[in-house]
Design a protein around this motif. Structure first.
Motif, short mmCIF file in Angstrom:
data_model
loop_
_atom_site.label_atom_id
_atom_site.label_comp_id
_atom_site.label_asym_id
_atom_site.label_seq_id
_atom_site.Cartn_x
_atom_site.Cartn_y
_atom_site.Cartn_z
N THR A 1 45.98 -71.73 47.46
CA THR A 1 46.61 -71.48 46.16
C THR A 1 45.60 -71.29 45.06
OG1 THR A 1 46.76 -73.86 45.71
CG2 THR A 1 48.64 -72.83 46.81
N THR A 2 44.32 -71.44 45.37
CA THR A 2 43.29 -71.26 44.37
C THR A 2 43.07 -69.78 44.06
OG1 THR A 2 42.14 -73.24 45.11
CG2 THR A 2 40.88 -71.72 43.77
N THR A 3 42.98 -69.43 42.79
CA THR A 3 42.76 -68.04 42.44
C THR A 3 41.27 -67.74 42.40
OG1 THR A 3 42.71 -68.48 40.07
CG2 THR A 3 44.85 -68.02 41.04
N GLY B 1 37.86 -73.40 34.32
CA GLY B 1 39.18 -72.85 34.61
C GLY B 1 39.60 -71.82 33.58
N GLU C 1 40.32 -69.09 38.93
CA GLU C 1 41.14 -70.12 38.29
C GLU C 1 40.34 -71.34 37.89
OE1 GLU C 1 45.41 -72.22 39.07
OE2 GLU C 1 44.03 -72.08 40.76
N ASN C 2 39.41 -71.74 38.75
CA ASN C 2 38.63 -72.95 38.47
C ASN C 2 37.17 -72.64 38.17
OD1 ASN C 2 40.81 -74.84 38.94
ND2 ASN C 2 40.64 -74.29 41.11
N LEU D 1 43.54 -63.41 38.64
CA LEU D 1 44.29 -64.67 38.75
C LEU D 1 44.96 -64.88 40.10
CD1 LEU D 1 45.91 -64.26 35.25
CD2 LEU D 1 44.35 -66.11 35.85
N LYS D 2 44.96 -63.87 40.98
CA LYS D 2 45.71 -63.99 42.22
C LYS D 2 45.03 -64.97 43.18
CE LYS D 2 43.57 -60.39 45.09
NZ LYS D 2 43.78 -59.11 45.81
N GLU E 1 42.97 -69.31 31.94
CA GLU E 1 44.41 -69.12 31.76
C GLU E 1 44.60 -67.90 30.87
OE1 GLU E 1 47.37 -69.62 32.40
OE2 GLU E 1 47.44 -71.38 33.68
#
Length: 308
Positions: free
Chosen positions: A268-270, A157, A273-274, A252-253, A159
């Motif tokens: 909702t997963t970017t 993931g 993101e993961n 990140l979108k 950030e």
């Protein structure tokens, strides 16, 4: 000399009484021998006062020096390096048209690490002191937390550090215990607390943010940058390092419906993101030296403690 008839001293036309001063003897005075190696005076209280003032000056001086070392876990196992290069390849493939996104801002995969705290070590003696402090941490609580075994963690993931995904300077991968426990966080926080209490690390935070930097705009102009500066001018003014942020919104979108695979990915997963970088077994805390490279392309280590 009698107490009621003290010696009189004439200074500048005035007469002063010279009273006797009795020094107190301390049972463990030998523990403070370092006071007397470089500082001398008529009275112990004066020597201690001078030492305190010197310590304050040294602390102020230390705060204005660039970081020289840092405590860290290395995260550069082969699997993680391969997955990181895959991450870089995919980001450049899908997002290279976004402002500021190019190959120069990616971390060197051989230098992937998790920082516990930044250090200013100004002598070999201070490096040795840091090694000894780390060893005491191992004996007093690290062995209990780790159970004498490596900590198995996952790096997965991503950030970003600031609050605007359109103006990102640092993008990082998250690191957590594979078993879901809090042991890694507890370990690094207690190490940080111990080093802060000793004065070897200046207190800035109460807790360590578990992360591994994967993209940093400081690398754009300086590939050897470690992500943090604490540089000051001679008169104590902070030196601001100019950096060009990148637009991380596409990284990140949320995925578009056309990108979903048989409904297996949540809307909702970017895009990243993961992203899964791999599993690691953390077995050593290193005292790493900035701006150095060892034979494996990683930061040179001045000392370390192992869990097993």
């Amino acid at each position: 000399m009698e107490v009621l008839r003290p010696q009189l001293v004439r200074i500048g036309g005035r007469i002063y009484r010279k009273n006797p001063v009795q020094e107190q003897t301390y049972q463990h005075e030998e523990e403070d021998e370092d006071f007397y190696q470089v500082i001398t005076g008529q009275h112990r209280s004066g020597v201690i006062s001078a030492r305190t003032r010197i310590d304050v000056l040294l602390l102020t001086f230390r705060r204005k020096q660039p970081f020289t070392h840092f405590l860290a876990f290395f995260l550069n196992e082969a699997e993680v390096q391969e997955r990181f290069l895959k991450f870089q390849e995919e980001v450049l493939e899908k997002c290279s048209m976004d402002h500021g996104v190019d190959s120069t801002i990616f971390q060197n995969p051989k230098k992937l690490h998790l920082t516990i705290g930044m250090l200013v070590l100004l002598s070999e003696q201070e490096i040795q002191q840091t090694c000894e402090m780390l060893q005491r941490c191992k004996e007093e609580f690290i062995d209990d937390i780790s159970g004498g075994k490596p900590l198995e963690v996952e790096m997965a993931g991503i950030e970003y550090m600031n609050d605007d995904p359109g103006m990102v300077d640092v993008l990082y991968a998250k690191v957590h215990m594979k078993d879901g426990s809090n042991r890694l966080q507890e370990l690094v926080d207690r190490v940080l607390e111990r080093f802060q209490a000793s004065g070897l690390i200046v207190k800035e935070w109460n807790s360590v943010k578990l992360h591994a930097t994967v993209m940093n705009t400081l690398f754009r102009k300086d590939p050897n940058a470690e992500g943090r500066y604490n540089l000051y001018t001679a008169d104590g003014k902070y030196i601001f390092k100019e950096r060009e942020s990148f637009d991380g919104r596409n990284i990140l979108k949320p995925l578009a419906p056309t990108d979903l695979l048989s409904g297996s990915v949540n809307l909702t997963t970017t895009l990243f993101e993961n992203f899964y970088f791999g599993t690691l077994k953390l077995n050593s805390v290193h005292i790493s030296q900035r701006f150095t490279i060892d034979s494996f392309g990683n930061y040179a280590s001045c000392g370390q403690i192992d869990f097993s």
